[in-house]
Design a protein around this motif. Structure first.
Motif, PDB file in Angstrom:
ATOM      1  N   ALA A  49       0.814  -1.216   0.000  1.00 23.35           N
ATOM      2  CA  ALA A  49       0.000   0.000   0.000  1.00 23.35           C
ATOM      3  C   ALA A  49       0.844   1.261   0.000  1.00 23.35           C
ATOM      4  N   GLY A  50       2.153   1.133   0.286  1.00 23.36           N
ATOM      5  CA  GLY A  50       3.012   2.313   0.296  1.00 23.36           C
ATOM      6  C   GLY A  50       3.023   3.049  -1.029  1.00 23.36           C
ATOM      7  N   ALA A  51       2.872   2.324  -2.119  1.00 18.96           N
ATOM      8  CA  ALA A  51       2.837   2.951  -3.443  1.00 18.96           C
ATOM      9  C   ALA A  51       1.583   3.776  -3.648  1.00 18.96           C
ATOM     10  N   HIS A  52       0.598   3.603  -2.767  1.00 21.80           N
ATOM     11  CA  HIS A  52      -0.675   4.327  -2.876  1.00 21.80           C
ATOM     12  C   HIS A  52      -0.883   5.279  -1.692  1.00 21.80           C
ATOM     13  N   GLY A  53       0.208   5.620  -1.014  1.00 23.28           N
ATOM     14  CA  GLY A  53       0.113   6.529   0.130  1.00 23.28           C
ATOM     15  C   GLY A  53      -0.224   5.843   1.429  1.00 23.28           C
ATOM     16  N   GLY A  54      -0.083   4.515   1.487  1.00 24.59           N
ATOM     17  CA  GLY A  54      -0.397   3.771   2.696  1.00 24.59           C
ATOM     18  C   GLY A  54       0.710   3.834   3.734  1.00 24.59           C
ATOM     19  N   MET A  55       0.506   3.110   4.815  1.00 25.33           N
ATOM     20  CA  MET A  55       1.443   3.124   5.929  1.00 25.33           C
ATOM     21  C   MET A  55       2.787   2.508   5.551  1.00 25.33           C
ATOM     22  N   ARG A  56       3.828   3.094   6.091  1.00 30.09           N
ATOM     23  CA  ARG A  56       5.131   2.442   6.026  1.00 30.09           C
ATOM     24  C   ARG A  56       5.092   1.189   6.906  1.00 30.09           C
ATOM     25  N   CYS A  57       5.820   0.147   6.509  1.00 29.28           N
ATOM     26  CA  CYS A  57       5.913  -1.085   7.291  1.00 29.28           C
ATOM     27  C   CYS A  57       7.378  -1.437   7.492  1.00 29.28           C
ATOM     28  N   ALA A  58       7.674  -2.075   8.605  1.00 26.38           N
ATOM     29  CA  ALA A  58       9.036  -2.573   8.807  1.00 26.38           C
ATOM     30  C   ALA A  58       9.410  -3.483   7.645  1.00 26.38           C
ATOM     31  N   ARG A  59      10.568  -3.250   7.057  1.00 26.86           N
ATOM     32  CA  ARG A  59      11.003  -4.005   5.879  1.00 26.86           C
ATOM     33  C   ARG A  59      11.526  -5.373   6.294  1.00 26.86           C
ATOM     34  N   VAL A  60      11.089  -6.402   5.600  1.00 23.77           N
ATOM     35  CA  VAL A  60      11.568  -7.763   5.858  1.00 23.77           C
ATOM     36  C   VAL A  60      12.913  -7.939   5.172  1.00 23.77           C
ATOM     37  N   LEU A  61      13.926  -8.312   5.949  1.00 20.78           N
ATOM     38  CA  LEU A  61      15.265  -8.536   5.411  1.00 20.78           C
ATOM     39  C   LEU A  61      15.492 -10.008   5.073  1.00 20.78           C
ATOM     40  N   SER A  62      14.971 -10.905   5.876  1.00 22.88           N
ATOM     41  CA  SER A  62      15.008 -12.333   5.567  1.00 22.88           C
ATOM     42  C   SER A  62      13.964 -13.022   6.422  1.00 22.88           C
ATOM     43  N   ALA A  63      13.473 -14.168   5.935  1.00 21.86           N
ATOM     44  CA  ALA A  63      12.435 -14.885   6.668  1.00 21.86           C
ATOM     45  C   ALA A  63      12.531 -16.375   6.408  1.00 21.86           C
ATOM     46  N   SER A  64      12.415 -17.141   7.470  1.00 19.14           N
ATOM     47  CA  SER A  64      12.313 -18.590   7.404  1.00 19.14           C
ATOM     48  C   SER A  64      11.456 -19.023   8.579  1.00 19.14           C
ATOM     49  N   ARG A  65      11.165 -20.310   8.652  1.00 19.73           N
ATOM     50  CA  ARG A  65      10.430 -20.791   9.812  1.00 19.73           C
ATOM     51  C   ARG A  65      11.183 -20.530  11.114  1.00 19.73           C
ATOM     52  N   ARG A  66      12.482 -20.609  11.037  1.00 20.29           N
ATOM     53  CA  ARG A  66      13.321 -20.464  12.225  1.00 20.29           C
ATOM     54  C   ARG A  66      13.588 -19.019  12.625  1.00 20.29           C
ATOM     55  N   GLN A  67      13.648 -18.115  11.638  1.00 23.31           N
ATOM     56  CA  GLN A  67      14.091 -16.760  11.956  1.00 23.31           C
ATOM     57  C   GLN A  67      13.484 -15.722  11.004  1.00 23.31           C
ATOM     58  N   LEU A  68      13.044 -14.613  11.593  1.00 31.28           N
ATOM     59  CA  LEU A  68      12.589 -13.451  10.836  1.00 31.28           C
ATOM     60  C   LEU A  68      13.474 -12.273  11.220  1.00 31.28           C
ATOM     61  N   VAL A  69      14.089 -11.666  10.210  1.00 29.16           N
ATOM     62  CA  VAL A  69      14.914 -10.482  10.420  1.00 29.16           C
ATOM     63  C   VAL A  69      14.248  -9.325   9.689  1.00 29.16           C
ATOM     64  N   GLU A  70      13.981  -8.267  10.438  1.00 30.74           N
ATOM     65  CA  GLU A  70      13.310  -7.113   9.832  1.00 30.74           C
ATOM     66  C   GLU A  70      13.978  -5.821  10.264  1.00 30.74           C
ATOM     67  N   GLU A  71      13.687  -4.783   9.521  1.00 30.99           N
ATOM     68  CA  GLU A  71      14.200  -3.452   9.809  1.00 30.99           C
ATOM     69  C   GLU A  71      13.747  -2.985  11.194  1.00 30.99           C
ATOM     70  N   ARG A  72      14.643  -2.347  11.909  1.00 33.37           N
ATOM     71  CA  ARG A  72      14.282  -1.716  13.173  1.00 33.37           C
ATOM     72  C   ARG A  72      13.857  -0.279  12.905  1.00 33.37           C
ATOM     73  N   ILE A  73      12.645   0.045  13.281  1.00 35.69           N
ATOM     74  CA  ILE A  73      12.086   1.369  13.020  1.00 35.69           C
ATOM     75  C   ILE A  73      12.617   2.369  14.045  1.00 35.69           C
ATOM     76  N   ARG A  74      13.054   3.525  13.561  1.00 38.11           N
ATOM     77  CA  ARG A  74      13.487   4.605  14.449  1.00 38.11           C
ATOM     78  C   ARG A  74      12.251   5.377  14.901  1.00 38.11           C
ATOM     79  N   THR A  75      11.976   5.344  16.184  1.00 36.03           N
ATOM     80  CA  THR A  75      10.746   5.934  16.696  1.00 36.03           C
ATOM     81  C   THR A  75      10.975   7.352  17.203  1.00 36.03           C
ATOM     82  N   GLY A  76       9.886   8.132  17.194  1.00 34.94           N
ATOM     83  CA  GLY A  76       9.953   9.510  17.635  1.00 34.94           C
ATOM     84  C   GLY A  76       8.820   9.879  18.568  1.00 34.94           C
TER      85      GLY A  76
END
Length: 276
Positions: free
Chosen positions: A33-60
Motif C-alpha cells: 500500500a506504500g505505493a498508494h500513500g499507505g502506511m510504512r511497514c518494517a522491511r523484511v530482510l530475511s524470513a524462514s520458519r526459524r528466523q525473521l529479520v526485519e528493519e528496526r524502526i526509528r521511533t519519535g
C-alpha cells in the motif's frame, strides 16, 4: 522475545510453525500500500520458519500532525483491499492454518463467507468461544451470551459499508493489520515522512476496516482522536461506526481471554451484554 541490533529486529520460531513466514508475508502485503500513500511497514530482510529479520524502526515523539498522517495513511492501506473475508496475506505459505499464538484461522477461498457478519460470527466470535468453553474459562452462561451476540452478528445486524476508499476500490474487503494496538503503530523519528508512523508485528488478513480501528481504540493510543479524524477525512467512515466499535472489539477481547484469561473475561462479558 525478539533480539535487537542497531538496525534490525530478529525473531526466532519453531521449525514446525509457519508463524514467522506468515508475519513476513503480512508485512510485505501491507507494504504494497506504500505505493498508494499507505502506511510504512518494517522491511523484511530475511524470513524462514526459524528466523525473521526485519528493519528496526526509528521511533519519535507522538504529535497531532503525525497522528493525522497515520490516520490518512492507514485508510489508504485498508483501501488496497483483499479478495475475500478472512483471506491470508499474499505470500503466506499455502495451507497455513492461522495467525499468531492462538492460531486465529485464515479462511480458504472456497469457504469464504459472503458477508462480514457471517465471517466474524464464525471465524472470530464462535471460534474463540469454543476454545474458552473447552478449557473451562466460559461456562454455559457466558457461552450462551456470546452465542446470542454471534447470532445477531451472523444475521447482519451490525453489517455496515466499509469506509469510502475501500468501497471505491471495488475490493471485497479491507487489507487489515489485524493486531493494531498502540505497540504496533510506531510514531517515526523522521516526522517529515508522509505516513507519520510505521506498522510492525501484523496478524494480517482481509476484513472490515472498522475492526482495525476498534482494536486501536481498545487499549488507547497517543492522539487517537487525531488518528480517527485523519482517517475519516481521507476515507469517511460509515454512519454509526461509533456504536459498532464494541462489536469489533470482541475479537481482540476474546483472543486476550484465550491467551491471558483473568480480567479480560469480565471486560469481554460486559461488552457482549451491550450487543446481545
Amino acid at each position: 522475545m525478539p533480539t535487537f541490533t542497531e538496525d534490525t529486529v530478529i525473531k526466532t520460531g519453531a521449525a514446525t510453525s509457519d508463524e514467522l513466514l506468515c508475519e513476513a508475508a503480512g508485512l510485505r502485503w501491507l507494504a504494497e500500500a506504500g505505493a498508494h500513500g499507505g502506511m510504512r511497514c518494517a522491511r523484511v530482510l530475511s524470513a524462514s520458519r526459524r528466523q525473521l529479520v526485519e528493519e528496526r524502526i526509528r521511533t519519535g515523539t507522538p504529535s497531532r500532525a503525525a497522528a493525522r498522517s497515520i490516520g490518512a495513511a492507514l485508510a489508504r492501506t485498508h483501501a488496497v483491499g483483499a479478495p475475500w473475508w478472512g483471506c491470508p496475506p499474499a505470500g503466506c505459505p499455502e495451507g497455513a492454518a492461522g495467525i499468531g499464538r492462538a492460531a486465529t484461522p485464515y479462511v480458504p477461498r472456497d469457504e469464504a463467507p459472503s458477508s462480514w457478519g457471517a465471517f466474524f460470527a464464525t471465524y472470530r466470535i464462535r471460534y474463540y468461544v469454543r476454545m474458552l468453553r473447552d478449557d473451562g474459562s466460559f461456562g454455559p452462561r457466558e457461552t450462551d451470551l456470546l452465542e446470542r451476540v454471534a447470532s445477531r452478528v451472523e444475521r447482519g445486524d451490525f453489517d455496515a459499508e466499509q469506509p469510502a476508499l475501500v468501497r471505491e476500490s471495488g475490493a471485497v474487503c479491507a487489507r487489515l493489520h489485524g493486531d493494531l494496538w498502540a505497540g504496533n503503530v510506531l510514531y517515526l523519528a523522521d516526522q517529515t515522512e508522509p505516513s507519520g508512523g510505521a506498522l510492525i508485528d501484523p496478524m494480517a488478513y482481509g476484513g472490515h476496516a472498522e475492526t482495525d480501528l476498534a482494536m486501536l481504540q481498545l487499549f488507547g493510543y497517543p492522539y487517537l482522536d487525531d488518528v480517527i479524524a485523519g482517517y475519516d477525512e481521507a476515507s469517511p467512515l460509515t454512519d454509526g461506526w461509533q456504536e459498532r466499535v464494541g462489536v469489533h472489539q470482541l475479537a481482540p477481547l476474546l483472543l486476550h481471554c484465550v491467551l491471558f484469561g483473568g480480567g479480560y473475561i469480565g471486560e469481554t462479558i460486559a461488552v457482549a451484554r451491550r450487543y446481545a
